[in-house]
Write an enzyme that holds these catalytic residues in place. Sequence first.
Site, short mmCIF file in Angstrom:
data_model
loop_
_atom_site.label_atom_id
_atom_site.label_comp_id
_atom_site.label_asym_id
_atom_site.label_seq_id
_atom_site.Cartn_x
_atom_site.Cartn_y
_atom_site.Cartn_z
CG ASN A 62 -2.20 -0.79 0.96
OD1 ASN A 62 -2.37 -1.34 -0.13
ND2 ASN A 62 -3.06 -0.89 1.95
CD GLU A 126 -5.44 -2.23 -4.56
OE1 GLU A 126 -6.05 -3.29 -4.39
OE2 GLU A 126 -4.88 -1.62 -3.62
CD1 TRP A 216 -9.84 -5.48 7.81
CD2 TRP A 216 -8.72 -4.37 9.40
NE1 TRP A 216 -8.82 -4.78 7.20
CE2 TRP A 216 -8.12 -4.09 8.16
CE3 TRP A 216 -8.20 -3.78 10.56
CZ2 TRP A 216 -7.03 -3.24 8.03
CZ3 TRP A 216 -7.10 -2.94 10.43
CH2 TRP A 216 -6.53 -2.68 9.17
NE ARG A 247 -10.42 -3.28 4.87
CZ ARG A 247 -10.18 -1.97 4.80
NH1 ARG A 247 -11.16 -1.12 4.55
NH2 ARG A 247 -8.95 -1.51 5.00
CG ASP A 349 -8.54 -8.46 -3.52
OD1 ASP A 349 -7.38 -8.14 -3.23
OD2 ASP A 349 -9.54 -7.81 -3.16
CG HIS A 386 -4.27 0.44 7.77
ND1 HIS A 386 -5.29 1.12 7.16
CD2 HIS A 386 -4.11 -0.69 7.05
CE1 HIS A 386 -5.72 0.42 6.11
NE2 HIS A 386 -5.01 -0.69 6.01
CB SER A 433 3.03 -4.33 4.52
OG SER A 433 2.95 -4.00 3.15
C1 FAD Z 1 -6.39 -6.79 7.73
C2 FAD Z 1 -5.23 -5.97 7.31
C3 FAD Z 1 -5.02 -5.73 5.98
C4 FAD Z 1 -3.93 -5.00 5.56
N1 FAD Z 1 -3.72 -4.82 4.23
C5 FAD Z 1 -2.60 -4.23 3.80
C6 FAD Z 1 -2.32 -4.17 2.40
O1 FAD Z 1 -3.10 -4.62 1.57
N2 FAD Z 1 -1.14 -3.62 2.03
C7 FAD Z 1 -0.24 -3.11 2.94
O2 FAD Z 1 0.83 -2.66 2.53
N3 FAD Z 1 -0.50 -3.14 4.27
C8 FAD Z 1 -1.64 -3.69 4.71
N4 FAD Z 1 -1.91 -3.76 6.06
C9 FAD Z 1 -1.00 -3.07 7.01
C10 FAD Z 1 0.22 -3.89 7.45
O3 FAD Z 1 -0.12 -5.21 7.62
C11 FAD Z 1 0.76 -3.28 8.74
O4 FAD Z 1 0.99 -1.92 8.50
C12 FAD Z 1 2.08 -3.90 9.20
O5 FAD Z 1 1.97 -5.28 9.33
C13 FAD Z 1 2.51 -3.28 10.53
O6 FAD Z 1 3.74 -3.81 10.92
P1 FAD Z 1 4.13 -4.04 12.45
O7 FAD Z 1 5.46 -4.68 12.46
O8 FAD Z 1 3.91 -2.81 13.21
O9 FAD Z 1 3.04 -5.10 13.00
P2 FAD Z 1 2.84 -6.62 12.58
O10 FAD Z 1 3.37 -6.88 11.23
O11 FAD Z 1 1.41 -6.92 12.82
O12 FAD Z 1 3.75 -7.42 13.61
C14 FAD Z 1 3.52 -7.45 15.01
C15 FAD Z 1 4.41 -8.52 15.62
O13 FAD Z 1 4.39 -8.44 17.04
C16 FAD Z 1 4.29 -9.75 17.58
N5 FAD Z 1 3.75 -9.62 18.94
C17 FAD Z 1 2.55 -9.13 19.32
N6 FAD Z 1 2.44 -9.16 20.66
C18 FAD Z 1 3.60 -9.67 21.15
C19 FAD Z 1 4.09 -9.97 22.45
N7 FAD Z 1 3.37 -9.71 23.54
N8 FAD Z 1 5.32 -10.52 22.58
C20 FAD Z 1 6.08 -10.78 21.47
N9 FAD Z 1 5.66 -10.53 20.21
C21 FAD Z 1 4.44 -9.97 20.05
C22 FAD Z 1 3.41 -10.48 16.58
O14 FAD Z 1 3.47 -11.87 16.72
C23 FAD Z 1 3.99 -9.95 15.27
O15 FAD Z 1 5.14 -10.68 14.93
C24 FAD Z 1 -3.02 -4.46 6.52
C25 FAD Z 1 -3.26 -4.67 7.87
C26 FAD Z 1 -4.35 -5.41 8.27
C27 FAD Z 1 -4.58 -5.63 9.73
#
Ligand code: FAD
Length: 634
Positions: A62, A126, A216, A247, A349, A386, A433
């Site tokens: 995204n 997209e 979600w 959604r 998708d 997000h 992501s």
């Molecule tokens: C439904 C959905 C759809 C999405 N669609 C898109 C898309 O189409 N394109 C796009 O680019 N982005 C998309 N995103 C956004 C993207 O997924 C997030 O922005 C990204 O994953 C955030 O990264 P993060 O590392 O902060 O969290 P995450 O990738 O969620 O990672 C969190 C990590 O913390 C760990 N964790 C949690 N609690 C603990 C704990 N207590 N102890 C140890 N570990 C822990 C988890 O296991 C995980 O490994 C979407 C998000 C969602 C929810």
Amino acid sequence: MQEFTTEVVETDLLILGGGMAACGAAVEAAHWAKKNGLKVTLVDKAAMDRSGAVAMGLSAINQYVGLKDGENTIENYVDYVRNDLMGITREDLVANIARHVDSSVHLFEKWGLPIWKDKDGGYVHEGRWQLMINGESYKVIVAEAAKNAIGADNIYERVFITEPLMDGDRCVGATGFSVRENKFYVFKAKATICAMGGAVGVFKPRSSGEGAGRAWYPPFNSGASAYFTIKAGAEMTCQEVRFIPVRFKDAYGPVGAWFLLFKSQATNALGENYMQTRRPELENWQPYGAVKPVPANLRNYLMMLDVMEGKGPIYMQTAEAIQKIAQSETDPKKAKKKLKELESEAWEDFLDMTISQAILWAATNIQPEESPSEIAAAEPYFIGSHSGASGAWVCGPEDIAPSEYFWGYENMTTVPGLFAAGDASGASSHKFSSGSHAEGRIAGKSAVRFLVKENLDNITYDDAVIEEIKSKILKPLGLFAETQDKSTQSDVNPNYILPKMFMMRMQKLMDEYAGGVTAQFTTSKPNLERALELLDLLREDSDKLGAKDLHELMRCWENVHRSYQAEAHVRAMLFREETRWPGYYFRSDKPGMDNENWKVFVNGKLNRGTAEWDFKKVPIVRVFGKERELEPVS
Ligand SMILES: Cc1cc2nc3c(=O)[nH]c(=O)nc-3n(C[C@H](O)[C@H](O)[C@H](O)COP(=O)(O)OP(=O)(O)OC[C@H]3O[C@@H](n4cnc5c(N)ncnc54)[C@H](O)[C@@H]3O)c2cc1C
């Protein structure tokens, strides 16, 4: 209660979480740590290959700015984010991510992620910022690179992080426990990166009972980042900014491809397009009502107005969209082929990232090329990466950040030694992501710089405090073991509260008083004050949580973590005396946007000594567009 062993792990840099931001941090930090002879350790509560929000895969990246080909500028992205968040954004942080995000995407491709290409070899978009991918294995590919970078011996999977370890005001590591064996972990670290995602399950979900657990946002992320940073004493920002995604109803399938790629329309049950019929309402939310794309919360709001008037259900007109594209082919054979292609893209998708939506379509006889599908606003989530913005207040980049937002090391929170990225860092929405990975890389490099530049040889650990934390964390197991026989059924017992009951109590109060689905996302001062009273009583009972096994112990702590996110959210909504994001939440007693008094960040901090919260307004400094300008605080 069974014996628990304690394993002490000493490291230089500790990365908490194994998601997109943590994987980015691991790759970058490993590179710089190697040059400086430093050790990097990563801890994930799940297995990195399929953990976090990208676990199931995604069908689009995204955030891609396209700087190399001059598709957009950094300023374009900052404008988009600022407008979407109704003016409340840290431009320095957004710009920092925007200038690095393309390189994360290029790395993904190098590591094997298939990105769709057009006939000239360019990426298939997209929308303006989004790239189409075959993303079923997206997370596996990103995790593999992180694992290779820091080495299997330095990775702890299925270890749940609970509490920060502190030396005075410095963060010096973390504690946690294995969810598979009786082992308590003490991670001693000179620097820590918090990247444990956002929070789901703070509010009552639409799907309860028959579909409990369906949401979600992924069930793995339960407020650990918020809890960890709050408990370490970090200043938090935008805690009032929740995200309400619209959604496909009940299985939360993505709508991005439908709106952006297929140019589909959403209508109410009478066939009216609320984005057209409700357009005059946007006048009330200027200047943001006039921008393109219309901010996500305002799009939600226009839809909610129809629902509140009884004009639902709301439908995505999938059939109309598909037929329109297919019919643009004049040759009937080609039109038929195109129709088949679109049909498979529609299913793919979902199969790429929300398999349950494909199952729901199949179970309810939906054929997207023939009939429309219901969409709805989901319950609130906390996801700073997000379209939400909640997270820790972090230091900006030296060359962009105004002096007010700079204190030495990019992405370091206000707690020395504690960094945050992805959902864990606030006021820098729309990183998604790819941007979360890029921000993780920024934090990883910055944390190594901190390790190299600062004198960190004088850290002390208090064994008595560590023992105290250990017994607090394991207490639910002991309480259950000692008192389970005091009633005939172990799930109803006056001596303890099971995490599921605790969670439902929290979700109900948040739903009813803090503007959840049942309350049509509406709240007010008296409602928020009542929520605080009930949260206080819930906090008292958290001391009586009981757990029959390690899995339930994890559930106990997940819910304690959530309760801190809940409280920060309620307090921040109470402090901000306006409605800035209708469609995310509505303050019925302060129904308008008040730019004069409230075009500011709301920052809050839990005092570690008194356990009292303090909230304050923090000025918004414009970096791009207009001349550098300080938004007034009154
Ligand atoms: C439904 C959905 C759809 C999405 N669609 C898109 C898309 O189409 N394109 C796009 O680019 N982005 C998309 N995103 C956004 C993207 O997924 C997030 O922005 C990204 O994953 C955030 O990264 P993060 O590392 O902060 O969290 P995450 O990738 O969620 O990672 C969190 C990590 O913390 C760990 N964790 C949690 N609690 C603990 C704990 N207590 N102890 C140890 N570990 C822990 C988890 O296991 C995980 O490994 C979407 C998000 C969602 C929810």
